[in-house]
Design an enzyme around this catalytic site. Structure first.
Site, PDB file in Angstrom:
ATOM      1  N   SER A  76     -11.109  -0.484  -1.102  1.00 24.45           N
ATOM      2  CA  SER A  76     -10.418  -0.820   0.212  1.00 24.45           C
ATOM      3  C   SER A  76     -10.170  -1.001   1.197  1.00 24.45           C
ATOM      4  CB  SER A  76      -9.535   0.843  -0.439  1.00 24.45           C
ATOM      5  OG  SER A  76      -8.389   1.282  -1.275  1.00 24.45           O
ATOM      6  N   HIS A  87      -3.887   6.041   3.246  1.00 29.74           N
ATOM      7  CA  HIS A  87      -4.315   5.086   2.920  1.00 29.74           C
ATOM      8  C   HIS A  87      -3.980   3.356   3.231  1.00 29.74           C
ATOM      9  CE1 HIS A  87      -5.912   1.654   0.017  1.00 29.74           C
ATOM     10  NE2 HIS A  87      -6.840   2.704  -0.606  1.00 29.74           N
ATOM     11  N   ASP A  97       0.963  -1.418  -0.207  1.00 27.38           N
ATOM     12  CA  ASP A  97       0.262   0.320  -0.009  1.00 27.38           C
ATOM     13  C   ASP A  97       0.679   1.256   0.162  1.00 27.38           C
ATOM     14  OD1 ASP A  97      -1.996   1.924   0.741  1.00 27.38           O
ATOM     15  OD2 ASP A  97      -3.471  -0.120   0.916  1.00 27.38           O
TER      16      ASP A  97
END
Ligand SMILES: [Ca+2]
Ligand SMILES: [Ca+2]
Length: 454
Positions: free
Chosen positions: A392, A213, A180
């Site tokens: 996600s 994220h 990520d």
């Protein structure tokens, strides 16, 4: 004269095309006479020469399988690498990176040299792909929810009941991989959990997340309850984190393939079995295509490599819904455990990418399962918390539940873990497995009942 050169280059391109599947995006550039001196990175997908028997391998068999995968890449790339090395003799700007997990070679050279290399090695090549960008799936920031002891996602999975029955079922010491944007490893809910980190973007040694994220995803997998709200499905898990997406959330195919290989063997020693049990992937780019064979797609090859190594590949379906056939890659790869996003009312999110995944080899239902992915509260860098929406966010819930399954039996194959998740899922939408929800929204209590029988 110019016409003759054009004819020659056209012939070379077409001779190579006769046996090698060249991606249409590249084909256009290869045929453009004005681009022949342009430097470009491409992914050479090499034909496999060592057959690895098709069966489900156990994590304990990893050293044997990894040696086989390495042997396969070495034998099948021998000629390709020797031709590339000759090209380097005449142009020192040529670069390459040979990868064993996907049996691919990332090549950087001028287009005219790339064409020459393809032509000289066409008997060895299955396909040639462009080095495109993939992205972490964008998220929508939602309003902060009221403080509750558990996030709605954990409640949907019935984690409070799971922990009332067995408070030790928290993924203790199970290694989980995350590819990520990085991680804030010192976040109060994540501190002490990151056991390995590698930065494929800026080559920094210590964990960080310049996007947010990755830290959000990590919190849903293994975050604690320091804020008063439990955010993670498997707070006892240990994390192996590859930062492969930039501050803008993007990364190249070549770097991603390299990171997928690294996380399969973080210490680069096949004899030490230090791979994670599973890898959580909330990113993607492109779609399956009816003209493509997934066994020649670089991402699907790496996913197949993980499965052979006994590593569960958990992938977000993508946020390109609600149309049919919107599942992204690698989520659209046949062997990926693909996750769609549901809300607090068990409705599929409109953005959640749908199946089927249509390939040259056939069509298959996607996603595999769905999980909470709308307004999910989790950790963000700087000790903070935010609510994000996206497939996600659904993916790490699924990775978290798989982590609990591995705690009950660390030496279990990928197919068996998947079966436990799909069997325990709550069927939603059209009856049975469908292209919106897959087998349904995951439910930890159900899955653990299948394992423990109560
Ligand atoms: Ca190792
Ligand atoms: Ca259904």
């Amino acid at each position: 004269m110019k016409f003759l050169i054009f004819i020659l280059s056209f012939l070379i391109t077409h001779a190579a095309l006769a046996s090698v599947n060249i991606h249409p995006v590249l084909m256009q550039q290869f045929q453009n006479e004005s681009l022949q001196n342009k430097y470009l990175a491409v992914i050479l997908v090499v034909k496999n020469k060592v057959q690895i028997p098709q069966r489900m391998y156990l994590p304990s068999e990893r050293p044997f399988v990894e040696a086989k995968l390495m042997q396969n890449a070495e034998l099948s790339q021998q000629k390709v690498l020797s031709v590339i090395n000759s090209a380097i003799q005449t142009d020192s700007k040529v670069q390459y990176k040979s990868l064993w997990l996907s049996n691919t070679c990332a090549l950087y050279a001028s287009i005219k040299d790339i064409k020459k290399i393809i032509d000289a090695t066409k008997s060895e090549l299955a396909a040639v792909y462009p080095n495109e960008r993939a992205h972490v799936f964008p998220v929508v920031i939602s309003r902060e929810p009221m403080a509750e002891p558990f996030t709605y996602g954990l409640n949907k999975l019935r984690m409070p009941e799971v922990w009332r029955k067995n408070k030790n079922l928290v993924g203790t010491n199970i290694k989980v991989g995350i590819l990520d944007t990085g991680i804030d490893a010192e976040h109060p809910d994540l501190t002490g959990k990151t056991i390995a980190f590698k930065d494929f973007v800026n080559a920094k040694p210590a964990p960080y997340d310049d996007h947010s994220h990755g830290t959000h995803v990590a919190g849903t997998i293994s975050g604690g309850a320091k804020s008063g709200t439990a955010i993670g499905v498997a707070p006892g898990a240990k994390l192996i984190v590859g930062k492969v997406f930039s501050a803008q959330g993007s990364g190249s195919t070549a770097k991603i393939l390299e990171a997928m290989q690294w996380i399969s063997d973080p210490d680069s020693n096949p004899q030490t079995n230090d791979a994670p049990a599973l890898v959580s992937n909330s990113w993607g780019g492109g779609n399956p295509s009816a003209g493509m064979d997934p066994s020649e797609n670089p991402y699907c090859r790496a996913v197949d490599g993980w499965v052979k190594l006994g590593i569960l590949p958990v992938f977000a379906a993508g946020n390109s819904g609600s149309g049919a056939k919107t599942v992204n890659l690698p989520g659209g790869c046949p062997a990926a455990l693909t996750v769609g996003a549901t809300d607090s009312n068990d409705q599929i999110a409109s953005f959640s990418s749908r199946g089927p995944a249509v390939w040259k080899t056939g069509s298959m239902i996607k996603p595999t399962v769905s999980a909470p992915g709308v307004a999910v509260l989790s950790s963000v860098p700087g000790g903070k918390y935010k609510s994000y929406s996206g497939t996600s966010m659904a993916t790490p819930h699924t990775a978290g539940l798989a982590t609990l399954v591995y705690q009950t039996n660390p030496n279990i194959n990928v197919e068996a873990v998947t079966k436990l998740l799909t069997t325990g899922a709550v069927d939603l939408g059209a009856q049975g497995n469908d292209n919106d929800y897959g087998f349904g929204r995951i439910d930890a209590l159900n899955t653990l009942k299948v394992i423990f029988g109560n």
